[in-house]
Design an enzyme around this catalytic site. Structure first.
Site, short mmCIF file in Angstrom:
data_model
loop_
_atom_site.label_atom_id
_atom_site.label_comp_id
_atom_site.label_asym_id
_atom_site.label_seq_id
_atom_site.Cartn_x
_atom_site.Cartn_y
_atom_site.Cartn_z
N HIS A 81 0.77 -1.20 0.01
CA HIS A 81 0.15 -0.12 -0.08
C HIS A 81 0.78 1.19 -0.23
O HIS A 81 2.14 1.52 0.28
CB HIS A 81 -0.82 0.07 1.11
CG HIS A 81 -1.55 -0.99 1.61
ND1 HIS A 81 -1.34 -2.21 2.47
CD2 HIS A 81 -2.77 -1.69 1.01
CE1 HIS A 81 -2.32 -3.05 2.30
NE2 HIS A 81 -3.13 -2.73 1.53
N HIS A 107 -11.91 0.78 2.79
CA HIS A 107 -10.71 -0.01 2.08
C HIS A 107 -11.29 -0.99 1.28
O HIS A 107 -12.42 -1.10 1.53
CB HIS A 107 -10.05 -0.55 3.36
CG HIS A 107 -8.94 -1.62 2.94
ND1 HIS A 107 -7.84 -1.26 2.21
CD2 HIS A 107 -9.00 -2.87 2.75
CE1 HIS A 107 -7.09 -2.27 2.03
NE2 HIS A 107 -7.77 -3.42 2.14
N HIS A 116 -9.21 2.98 -0.94
CA HIS A 116 -8.33 4.06 -0.83
C HIS A 116 -7.43 4.23 -1.92
O HIS A 116 -7.36 3.48 -2.59
CB HIS A 116 -7.42 3.51 0.39
CG HIS A 116 -7.97 3.35 1.77
ND1 HIS A 116 -7.36 2.33 2.49
CD2 HIS A 116 -9.13 3.59 2.20
CE1 HIS A 116 -8.43 2.25 3.61
NE2 HIS A 116 -9.30 3.17 3.53
N ASP A 119 -4.53 1.93 -2.03
CA ASP A 119 -4.83 0.39 -1.98
C ASP A 119 -4.43 -0.09 -3.38
O ASP A 119 -4.55 0.25 -4.29
CB ASP A 119 -6.21 0.12 -1.81
CG ASP A 119 -6.82 0.45 -0.58
OD1 ASP A 119 -6.04 0.32 0.52
OD2 ASP A 119 -8.07 0.47 -0.34
N HIS A 158 3.38 -5.54 3.94
CA HIS A 158 2.74 -6.10 4.98
C HIS A 158 3.05 -7.60 5.12
O HIS A 158 3.34 -8.29 4.13
CB HIS A 158 1.38 -5.82 4.90
CG HIS A 158 0.91 -4.50 5.29
ND1 HIS A 158 0.64 -3.89 6.67
CD2 HIS A 158 0.71 -3.43 4.48
CE1 HIS A 158 0.38 -2.68 6.23
NE2 HIS A 158 0.36 -2.34 5.15
N ARG A 175 3.93 -4.32 9.37
CA ARG A 175 4.49 -3.76 8.25
C ARG A 175 5.96 -4.28 8.42
O ARG A 175 6.74 -4.14 9.19
CB ARG A 175 4.70 -2.23 8.60
CG ARG A 175 2.90 -1.70 8.39
CD ARG A 175 3.13 -0.32 9.19
NE ARG A 175 1.70 -0.10 9.34
CZ ARG A 175 1.06 1.20 9.42
NH1 ARG A 175 2.04 2.28 9.09
NH2 ARG A 175 -0.11 1.47 9.44
#
Length: 184
Positions: A81, A107, A116, A119, A158, A175
Site C-alpha cells: 500500500h 478500504h 483508498h 490500495d 505487510h 509492516r
C-alpha cells in the site's frame, strides 16, 4: 505572403495552427509533473529482512510503480500500500500512518469501488523470495501538489495478504518493509 497564409488557414479552419507568430513562452513550457520520477528504497521493518528499490513514473491517469522486493518467503503474498506519511523511522513502520486516503473512502481492492487511493493488489514472491512489482496506480499523481499527490508519502509491504474487505486496512498484518517516495 503572411496575408495569403492567414487567408488560406482561415479558409481551412486552421487559423491557430498556421500562425507564423510564435506562441507565448508559457504555452510551450512542459508541465513539471509530466517529467518527474521518484524512487522508494524499502528498508526492513518489524524485524524482517525485506528490502527493495522501486521506481515511480507518472503515466496517463496515474503512477507506475516498478522494481523488486526481496527477502520474502518463497511463494508468499503480501499487502502492498501507499501510506499517508513519508516517515519510516519507527521500528515497526507505524510512523507511516494509515493508508493514503485523501477522499475518505472505505478500504477495498484497487479497481473496485470503494477503495483508498493507496490500495493496491497484493504482491507475490517467486521461488527465490523476490516480488517483481509492476503496477499502475490509477487516480494518483506524482509531485504536482494536488490532494492525490503521493510524493513524500510511503510505500509499505505487510506480513500477510490483504483480504480487501476488513476495515480499515485489509487485515494484512505487520509492516515488514517501508520506503519514502522521494521525487528526484
Amino acid at each position: 505572403m503572411r496575408i495569403a497564409l492567414v487567408a488560406t488557414c482561415a479558409a481551412l479552419g486552421l487559423l491557430g495552427a498556421c500562425s507564423t507568430t510564435p506562441p507565448p513562452a508559457t504555452a510551450t513550457a512542459p508541465a513539471a509533473a509530466s517529467t518527474r520520477h521518484a524512487v522508494a528504497n524499502l528498508a526492513a521493518a518489524s524485524g524482517s529482512l525485506v528490502s527493495g528499490r522501486l521506481t515511480l513514473t507518472p503515466t496517463a491517469g496515474g503512477v507506475r510503480i516498478a522494481g523488486d522486493i526481496g527477502g520474502l518467503a518463497p511463494g508468499s503474498s503480501h499487502g502492498f500500500h501507499i501510506h499517508e506519511t513519508g516517515d519510516c523511522s519507527a521500528a515497526d513502520a507505524s510512523s507511516a500512518g494509515g493508508h493514503f486516503n485523501p477522499h475518505a473512502s472505505a478500504h477495498g481492492r484497487a479497481g473496485a469501488t470503494p477503495h483508498h487511493a493507496g490500495d493496491m493488489d497484493n504482491i507475490r514472491a517467486d521461488a527465490d523470495g523476490v516480488a517483481r512489482v509492476d503496477v499502475q496506480v490509477a487516480g494518483v499523481a506524482l509531485g504536482d501538489g494536488s490532494d492525490n499527490d503521493i510524493a513524500g508519502r510511503a510505500l509499505v509491504v505487510h506480513a500477510a495478504a490483504d483480504d480487501y474487505a476488513s476495515q480499515p486496512a485489509g487485515n494484512a498484518g505487520a509492516r515488514i518493509a517501508c520506503g519514502v517516495i522521494a521525487v528526484d
